[in-house]
Design an enzyme around this catalytic site. Structure first.
Site, PDB file in Angstrom:
ATOM      1  N   CYS A 163       0.138  -1.547   0.405  1.00  0.00           N
ATOM      2  CA  CYS A 163      -0.381  -0.233   0.025  1.00  0.00           C
ATOM      3  C   CYS A 163       0.419   1.489  -0.162  1.00  0.00           C
ATOM      4  CB  CYS A 163      -0.482  -0.238   1.226  1.00  0.00           C
ATOM      5  SG  CYS A 163      -1.989  -1.564   1.067  1.00  0.00           S
ATOM      6  N   HIS A 169      -3.482   7.319   2.367  1.00  0.00           N
ATOM      7  CA  HIS A 169      -4.619   5.649   1.008  1.00  0.00           C
ATOM      8  C   HIS A 169      -4.795   5.252   1.534  1.00  0.00           C
ATOM      9  CE1 HIS A 169      -4.459   1.955   0.284  1.00  0.00           C
ATOM     10  NE2 HIS A 169      -3.954   1.003   1.728  1.00  0.00           N
ATOM     11  N   ASN A 187      -9.935  -0.242  -2.251  1.00  0.00           N
ATOM     12  CA  ASN A 187      -9.099  -0.237  -1.776  1.00  0.00           C
ATOM     13  C   ASN A 187      -8.329  -0.804  -3.200  1.00  0.00           C
ATOM     14  OD1 ASN A 187      -6.229  -0.381  -0.777  1.00  0.00           O
ATOM     15  ND2 ASN A 187      -7.377  -0.979   1.438  1.00  0.00           N
TER      16      ASN A 187
END
Length: 327
Positions: free
Chosen positions: A114, A254, A284
């Protein structure tokens, strides 16, 4: 040697298949509204059979190059942040560079999960400052092919998308990366992982499906650690930039989970309206969420010269970081 770099153009791409929450809630036996209450996600995009990681990445890169108005032959480096390359070997970046017509640009994959885009942009910024040549940073993932459909923790979150940023040399010290902070915590290495496929557990015929898919072993600890790491890195990056949270015009975290980035925003004292949120529609997509959000934010309200933005991420590894960027 350039004094700094600057963001020249933004791009993004998502697959055609939009998946609304009821489809997943029905398959997992969850009550209506369960996913949105816990994650902030209403829908996400999943790849179709025809989609490839290199294809999504090239589409986002194409848009960023067009947005930058830069000659493709000027790009000297392509960094591709991905956890889902077309193949384990070779890296996908050279294929993406070929598809984009980048000539003899260097091209390599980065597997930072991520936080991959944060690291890739930081490395590209260093390259551009040192060599005075433009670079293209792309983050892309097809996580729908790595979800264990029976595991609630990952099945409700993950999505497919790509985002891209073109950067170039600049002599204005108030542009480009003004402050950076990166962090890792390998003691939490196993919190998010795909157990098979690496050299520890190579693919073989007797593998259970679950071993080849993503698993989150402790969602609560992931949440706590992500908030802690993103907050600490953001404060450190702001300190390096000699700035306060209230000096930030837009915060692009994020998009892991709306509760995570809302908590980070509260910790930093950044106004809610300054936080760019794309998770509701796009879910996501790991490293791709920040460049995707950059491109979508630029489309809605173009970045203006002098704007200061904060980027922050944390994820598997554990690995994280934050960047303060001057537009």
């Amino acid at each position: 040697m350039s004094r700094s770099s600057r963001l020249l153009g933004f791009g993004h791409h998502a697959p055609a298949r939009k998946v609304e929450n009821p489809e997943i809630e029905n398959s997992l036996g969850l009550e209506p509204g369960w996913i949105e209450r816990r994650t902030g996600i209403r829908s996400r995009f999943w790849a179709t059979d025809e989609d490839t990681l290199s294809g999504l990445a090239a589409s986002a890169g194409d848009m960023a190059l067009a947005n930058a108005g830069i000659d493709r032959s000027d790009i000297a480096l392509l960094l591709l942040a991905t956890s889902t390359p077309d193949h384990l070997l070779p890296p996908s970046a050279p294929l993406v560079a070929h598809r984009l017509g980048l000539g003899r640009a260097g091209a390599v994959d980065l597997t930072g999960a991520c936080a991959g885009f944060i690291y890739a942009l930081m490395f590209a910024d260093g390259f551009t400052r040192l060599h005075g040549k433009p670079a293209l940073v792309i983050a892309a993932n097809i996580l729908s092919r790595r979800i264990n459909p029976a595991e609630r923790a990952s099945a409700v979150l993950f999505a497919d998308a790509a985002g891209a940023v073109a950067i170039g040399p600049c002599n204005d010290p108030d542009r480009g990366i003004l402050g950076a902070s990166v962090d890792s915590d390998g003691s939490r290495y196993g919190l998010i992982q795909i157990s098979a496929g690496g050299s520890n557990t190579p693919f073989h015929g007797d593998l259970e499906l679950g071993q080849t898919r993503m698993t989150i072993t402790d969602g609560r600890e992931v949440f706590a650690k992500a908030v802690e790491m993103m907050t600490a890195c953001s404060l450190d990056a702001l300190a390096v930039a000699r700035m306060r949270p209230q000096d930030i015009d837009r915060f692009l975290p994020h998009q892991a989970n709306a509760r995570i980035f809302d908590a980070v925003g509260r910790n930093l004292g950044i106004a809610d309206q300054a936080i760019v949120k794309t998770i509701a529609e796009y879910g996501n997509s790991s490293a791709a969420t920040i460049p995707l959000s950059l491109s979508l934010a630029h489309q809605m309200k173009p970045f203006r010269s002098g704007e200061k933005i904060l980027l922050a991420a944390a994820g598997a590894g554990l690995s994280g970081g934050a960047l303060v960027v001057g537009i």
